[in-house]
Design a protein around this motif. Structure first.
Motif, short mmCIF file in Angstrom:
data_model
loop_
_atom_site.label_atom_id
_atom_site.label_comp_id
_atom_site.label_asym_id
_atom_site.label_seq_id
_atom_site.Cartn_x
_atom_site.Cartn_y
_atom_site.Cartn_z
N UNK A 363 47.42 35.40 33.65
CA UNK A 363 48.61 34.74 33.18
C UNK A 363 49.93 35.55 33.69
N UNK A 364 50.97 35.11 33.44
CA UNK A 364 52.07 35.61 34.33
C UNK A 364 52.46 36.74 33.25
N UNK A 365 52.14 36.97 32.00
CA UNK A 365 52.36 38.08 31.15
C UNK A 365 51.52 39.28 31.27
N UNK A 366 50.24 39.00 31.80
CA UNK A 366 49.29 40.10 31.70
C UNK A 366 48.49 40.24 33.12
N UNK A 367 49.18 39.82 34.10
CA UNK A 367 48.42 39.65 35.57
C UNK A 367 48.60 41.03 35.98
N UNK A 368 49.37 41.86 35.62
CA UNK A 368 49.39 43.26 36.49
C UNK A 368 48.52 44.22 35.74
N UNK A 369 48.02 43.83 34.83
CA UNK A 369 47.43 44.82 33.83
C UNK A 369 46.04 45.35 34.49
N UNK A 370 45.56 46.54 33.97
CA UNK A 370 44.44 47.19 34.54
C UNK A 370 43.00 46.47 34.34
N UNK A 371 42.21 46.10 35.16
CA UNK A 371 40.90 45.46 34.72
C UNK A 371 39.83 45.94 35.62
N UNK A 372 38.64 45.56 34.88
CA UNK A 372 37.41 45.96 35.67
C UNK A 372 37.18 44.59 36.51
N UNK A 373 35.75 44.64 37.03
CA UNK A 373 35.51 43.17 37.81
C UNK A 373 35.26 42.16 36.66
N UNK A 374 35.69 40.88 36.77
CA UNK A 374 35.80 39.91 35.63
C UNK A 374 35.14 38.62 36.16
N UNK A 375 34.03 38.83 36.63
CA UNK A 375 33.15 37.19 37.27
C UNK A 375 33.01 36.56 36.20
N UNK A 376 32.35 36.93 34.99
CA UNK A 376 31.94 35.89 33.96
C UNK A 376 33.01 35.23 33.35
N UNK A 377 34.17 36.27 32.99
CA UNK A 377 35.56 35.67 32.52
C UNK A 377 35.86 34.34 33.24
N UNK A 378 36.21 34.60 34.60
CA UNK A 378 36.56 33.50 35.45
C UNK A 378 35.68 32.51 35.66
N UNK A 379 34.30 32.72 35.70
CA UNK A 379 33.63 31.52 35.71
C UNK A 379 33.77 30.87 34.56
N UNK A 380 33.61 31.21 33.03
CA UNK A 380 33.61 30.59 31.80
C UNK A 380 34.93 29.96 31.77
N UNK A 381 35.97 30.67 32.28
CA UNK A 381 37.29 30.10 31.99
C UNK A 381 37.41 28.45 32.50
N UNK A 382 36.92 28.46 33.75
CA UNK A 382 36.99 27.03 34.33
C UNK A 382 35.81 26.22 34.50
N UNK A 383 35.13 26.48 33.61
CA UNK A 383 33.82 25.70 33.17
C UNK A 383 33.47 25.21 31.77
N UNK A 384 34.30 26.15 30.98
CA UNK A 384 34.13 25.76 29.32
C UNK A 384 34.72 25.03 28.60
#
Ligand SMILES: Cc1ncc(COP(=O)(O)O)c(C=O)c1O
Length: 399
Positions: A363-384
């Motif tokens: 998101x534009x608000x939180x795109x620069x935040x620290x993060x680990x690898x997020x494969x499940x997050x991205x998988x689910x976001x586009x398919x749920x």
């Protein structure tokens, strides 16, 4: 099976349940509230009492029923759950410059609450089964990217303190709180459980079910209009700690100490207490909680059975030893383009399904935040997709 066949199966499943419930109008919204004369009467009586603002007898009574039900020692009712999360973070010692571990796959409120404190989120991946924070991903993140010194957990790269862990029970499905609690303890993290969507959900603990909202140092519930029961807008902080409960209550009522002619204040407080009028609606809703819960379980079962034979569509059930309140039913498709097409087709037919939230790390608000690898997050976001899951449709005069 083609996309239109999948849509037909879903539409039939939605239609079958809602027609049987007597709801033949269209559209069928995602999760409207369920009101009847009970709530109208409670509002009328509270207006007549003259006590509509915060701190009244209805608030006390509503806090007590929720605390008793969840099994926590204290409950403090607030204007909404975002405020409840803000206070929970403040009393957990989260300050400007700190970090808080949470998930990207959530409604934005918990992450906004972290920012209200001047802190920053770190996003760790979620699990496919419950859609909530993944204990394995968190274990890996803590082992590879943090170190503890003098009772404080530090993020290695930035050397900023990580003060708290904030998992979310997504759509009512409990995350693995035992594992997360263990990790929070060993890494000196305050555990704040976002159970905004999970009133009634529970997790097996030492042979009995322990309700969501009482696993953390603090737990938060929402009574927003789309939740399983509502106060219009409202939230609650749950805790077993006497001192913490007192701090939350004090901050929620503007940190006022004085009485009589001169109000006095001993901190920057917040006008976050739940008004008596809203608590009256909550108590009336509470009378329906069992009925709503049972009907929602029947709806979840109906969806699960109806979709069992549909290939490439997974109905989200959470973990088998957890109990989900089935707040919002969801399905995960094999491919993002199928999810998109089915969503458009269902909505065109008047079934107001919805995609999952945009992942906050994109998101534009939180795109620069620290993060680990997020494969499940991205998988689910586009398919749920979230499916219509309410059991009311506004004000029903028949009950
Ligand atoms: C996971 C989660 N946390 C927090 C909130 C914030 O709740 P409220 O709308 O009561 O501020 C919501 C949504 O309402 C939510 O879904």
């Amino acid at each position: 099976m083609g996309v239109s066949d999948i849509t037909d199966h879903l539409a039939e499943a939605i239609e079958g349940f809602y027609n049987a419930l007597g709801h033949t109008h269209r559209p069928i919204e995602l999760h409207p509230p369920y009101f009847s004369k009970t709530e109208a009467q409670a509002v009328t009586e509270t207006l007549a009492s003259g006590w509509v603002a915060m701190g009244g007898p209805m608030v006390k009574a509503f806090e007590q029923v929720i605390a008793d039900y969840v099994g926590s020692k204290h409950a403090v009712a607030t204007v909404n759950a975002t405020a409840a999360l803000h206070l929970s973070l403040l009393v957990s010692g989260v300050q400007a410059g700190d970090l808080v571990i949470t998930q990207s796959n959530t409604f934005i409120a918990p992450v906004n609450a972290i920012r209200y404190c001047g802190a920053e989120p770190i996003f760790v991946d979620v699990e496919n089964q419950s859609l909530g924070l993944c204990s394995e991903a968190l274990t890996e993140f803590l082992a590879s990217q943090t170190s503890c010194r003098d009772g404080v957990c530090y993020h290695n790269d930035t050397q900023r303190p990580i003060r708290a862990l904030l998992p979310v029970h997504v759509l009512g499905h409990p995350v693995k709180m035992s594992a997360l609690r263990g990790l929070a303890e060993t890494h000196h993290l305050q555990l704040i459980e976002d159970a905004a969507e999970a009133l009634g959900s529970a997790i097996m603990c030492d042979g009995h079910m322990m309700r969501c909202g009482r696993w953390g140092d603090l737990g938060v519930i929402s009574f927003n209009a789309n939740k399983i029961i509502t106060t219009g807008a409202g939230g609650m902080v749950l805790t077993d700690d006497d001192r913490v409960a007192e701090q939350v209550r004090h901050l929620a009522s503007i940190a006022k100490t004085g009485s009589g002619e001169h109000g006095q204040f001993d901190a920057v407080g917040y006008n976050y207490g739940m008004p008596n009028l809203n608590a009256a609606i909550g108590l009336a809703q509470w009378q329906k909680f069992e009925e709503i819960g049972a009907t929602k379980q029947a709806l979840a079962m109906h969806y699960q059975e109806a979709l069992a034979a549909v290939p490439d569509v997974r109905f989200v059930t959470g973990h088998p030893d957890h109990f989900s309140n089935a707040w919002i039913n969801a399905v995960v498709f094999e491919a993002p383009d199928i999810a998109k097409q089915v969503l458009n087709d269902l909505r065109a037919q008047g079934f107001m399904a919805r995609a999952l939230w945009e992942p906050l790390h994109q998101s534009v608000v939180y795109q620069d935040c620290l993060q680990g690898p997020l494969p499940n997050t991205e998988y689910l976001a586009s398919r749920t997709l979230q499916l219509p899951s309410g059991i009311g449709w506004g004000y029903q005069t028949s009950s």
